[in-house]
Design an enzyme around this catalytic site. Structure first.
Site, mmCIF file in Angstrom:
data_model
loop_
_atom_site.group_PDB
_atom_site.id
_atom_site.type_symbol
_atom_site.label_atom_id
_atom_site.label_comp_id
_atom_site.label_asym_id
_atom_site.label_seq_id
_atom_site.Cartn_x
_atom_site.Cartn_y
_atom_site.Cartn_z
ATOM 1 N N THR A 303 1.389 2.662 6.855
ATOM 2 C CA THR A 303 0.860 2.115 5.538
ATOM 3 C C THR A 303 1.610 0.385 6.211
ATOM 4 O O THR A 303 2.365 0.398 6.771
ATOM 5 C CB THR A 303 0.993 2.698 4.262
ATOM 6 O OG1 THR A 303 0.893 3.859 3.931
ATOM 7 C CG2 THR A 303 1.091 1.440 2.742
ATOM 8 N N THR A 321 -2.983 0.582 2.107
ATOM 9 C CA THR A 321 -2.672 2.108 3.326
ATOM 10 C C THR A 321 -4.003 2.442 3.555
ATOM 11 O O THR A 321 -5.013 2.074 2.878
ATOM 12 C CB THR A 321 -2.592 2.793 2.954
ATOM 13 O OG1 THR A 321 -1.580 3.780 3.816
ATOM 14 C CG2 THR A 321 -2.848 3.888 1.015
ATOM 15 N N ASN A 323 -3.923 5.656 5.197
ATOM 16 C CA ASN A 323 -2.824 6.349 4.615
ATOM 17 C C ASN A 323 -2.251 7.377 6.267
ATOM 18 O O ASN A 323 -1.597 5.985 6.220
ATOM 19 C CB ASN A 323 -3.314 7.453 4.321
ATOM 20 C CG ASN A 323 -2.325 8.983 3.693
ATOM 21 O OD1 ASN A 323 -1.273 8.964 3.749
ATOM 22 N ND2 ASN A 323 -3.071 9.931 3.541
ATOM 23 N N ASP A 345 -3.680 13.189 0.038
ATOM 24 C CA ASP A 345 -2.332 13.047 -0.875
ATOM 25 C C ASP A 345 -2.417 13.477 -2.512
ATOM 26 O O ASP A 345 -2.233 13.408 -2.855
ATOM 27 C CB ASP A 345 -2.862 10.910 -0.990
ATOM 28 C CG ASP A 345 -1.943 10.257 -0.515
ATOM 29 O OD1 ASP A 345 -0.499 11.211 0.218
ATOM 30 O OD2 ASP A 345 -1.640 9.142 -0.377
ATOM 31 N N SER A 374 0.052 8.079 -5.007
ATOM 32 C CA SER A 374 0.205 7.750 -4.180
ATOM 33 C C SER A 374 2.276 7.468 -4.824
ATOM 34 O O SER A 374 2.622 7.200 -5.562
ATOM 35 C CB SER A 374 -0.188 6.117 -4.066
ATOM 36 O OG SER A 374 0.404 5.160 -3.469
#
Ligand code: DON
Length: 494
Positions: A303, A321, A323, A345, A374
């Site tokens: 990120t 981000t 990810n 996520d 997150s």
């Protein structure tokens, strides 16, 4: 433009801000699950979580929020015309940027999977060496459309049509309507006190603010300075608070538009004190013995974060981000960027870890239009009511504990910002029950002491935890930056 590893037209993020008049707020431009998503979409025929599906390729892509986020922030606060902001990026994309050693090594590592996933040779499947200049003409073209037509170019017309068709051709389910329906949210940040500090951080759908507040709330009664910086006892205190907070994270936290989060109870001092009553410095509390509190009612680092204080004293802390490294590894050669793999996520299956080893439950199950939980923790810290710090970091599940350690380093051990950033870091997240250390900076003796008390420790070569970019405002008004030597990070004043 210069950081395809984590940046970011194809991703999303969070911004926490504090204006010079003291007003605070936050912007959620997190990705969202497409309308055709469903809770079992990453399970195979035997009901097992197929992590390849949630991390690589079209199905792993959440509807990107970055462009809406940028335009929303610009509309609310921007002083310069959008051309002034985008033109320099277009010029850079056309003239090119120089690849660093770290970038060339990472590209080499991911080249094959990018090629396989994207199904074609493209900009980042070429062999690229440190010192080479990379031009991204497709991205320059995309940015010109955004400059001239605004966010609608991305979420409305031909570009949205192209993106949905492209992602579907790579196994995804995002439709044009998903782009049209995407919205950003201005949300109240999480604000809490710790000693003489007021800490302002991101609320759900990030777990960052709540988790940080829980950990700091559990630590506040202890004299951390007395324990000694990065001593075995210090590691124990941090670990025990961290594992207790991450157990709650896993049970209670998710998209606030879909689940009720008992924020007030989770942050109440009595509740946090109660959680720490099972802690003894003699022996580790095993994570198996901990679960979420009762209230009625594998690793990678991709990120990126930036912290800014402007000449007027306004501050923004932004973590953003796609990810994983290069997101879903799906590069769009026509538009010039990588799509995120943020769908990982979500909790694909209760008890099944995601790529950061995080376990989730019902609150973070996949649903159409829902945002995935997150750990991003863009944070602003006030001391005695004055702006003191702007900070944040990448690092997946380690983001929260990294932000924690920077604040503790500065508050209790009298470090400046660069010094605080340079310190070696550790991390515990409840499950897996292991205390991780950066390789340099923690002695074998310290690990032995912890092992004897029942802590499982892990110190791996090349393991880095976070890449912090932070600013400290000293009492004379001087701004001191901390740019993380773990990355290619740098600080600039204009
Ligand atoms: O939102 C999150 O918590 C993750 N998608 C952040 C991923 C990340 O930091 C990757 N780098 N370590």
């Amino acid at each position: 433009m210069v950081y395809p590893y984590a940046g970011n037209l194809g991703g999303g993020g969070f911004m926490v801000y504090r204006l010079n008049d003291g007003t605070t707020g936050s912007l959620d431009y997190r990705e969202m699950a497409p309308a055709a998503a469903h809770r079992d979409m990453f399970l195979d025929s035997l009901g097992h979580h197929d992590s390849a599906l949630s991390t690589v390729g079209g199905l792993s892509v959440g509807v990107p929020g970055t462009i809406k986020g940028i335009f929303a922030a610009h509309k609310k606060f921007g002083l310069l015309p959008i051309e002034d902001l985008i033109d320099p990026v277009i010029a850079l994309a056309e003239k090119g940027y120089v690849i660093t050693d770290k970038q060339s090594a990472r590209l080499a590592q991911y080249r094959e999977v990018i090629r396989e996933t994207s199904g074609t040779e493209s900009l980042y499947t070429k062999v690229i060496s440190a010192g080479d200049t990379i031009k991204n003409i497709a991205l320059a073209k995309t940015l010109k459309q955004l400059r001239d037509q605004g966010e609608q170019a991305f979420y409305g017309g031909a570009m949205a049509k192209h993106m949905s068709q492209f992602i579907q051709a790579k196994g995804g389910v995002i439709q044009m309507e998903d782009f049209q329906n995407y919205e950003v949210h201005w949300r109240d940040p999480i604000a809490f006190n710790y000693e003489d500090l007021e800490i302002i951080s991101m609320g759900p759908p990030s777990s960052g603010g709540i988790c940080l507040a829980q950990i700091m709330g559990m630590l506040e009664p202890f004299d951390l300075k007395e324990l000694g910086h990065n001593s075995a006892l210090y590691a124990q205190h941090l670990t025990e608070a961290e594992r207790r907070a991450y157990a709650d994270r896993s049970h209670y936290l998710g998209d606030p538009d879909f689940v009720n989060i008992p924020t007030e109870q989770l942050l109440s001092p009595a509740y946090l004190a109660e959680k720490m009553t099972s802690f003894s410095t003699k022996t580790a509390t095993l994570s198996g013995a901990i679960s979420h509190g009762n209230i009625v009612g594998h690793e990678s680092d991709e990120t990126t974060h930036y912290s800014i204080v402007d000449p007027m004293g306004n501050a923004v802390s932004v973590t953003t981000t796609i990810n994983g490294a290069y997101g879903s590894k799906l590069f769009d050669p026509e538009l010039g960027f990588f799509y995120n793999n943020e769908m990982d996520d979500f909790s694909a299956k209760p008890g099944s870890p995601n790529m950061f080893g995080l376990i989730g439950g019902e609150a973070n199950a996949i649903a159409p239009g829902k945002r995935m939980l997150s750990s991003m923790t863009p944070t602003i810290v006030l001391k005695k009511g004055q702006l003191w710090q702007v900070l944040g970091t990448p690092g997946g599940s380690t983001i929260i504990t990294t932000v924690l350690q920077i604040i503790l380093n500065t508050q209790h051990f009298n470090m400046g910002m660069q010094e605080a950033v340079n310190q070696p870091r550790m991390h515990h997240q409840w499950l897996p029950d292991v205390l991780q250390f950066e390789y340099d900076g923690f002695s074998e003796d310290l690990l032995d002491t912890l092992n004897q008390k029942g802590y499982k420790t892990l110190k791996k070569a090349h393991r880095i935890i976070g890449k912090v970019d932070a600013i400290m405002r000293h009492s004379d008004g001087l701004l001191e930056a901390g740019a993380d030597p773990r990355g290619d990070d740098a600080a600039r004043g204009f």
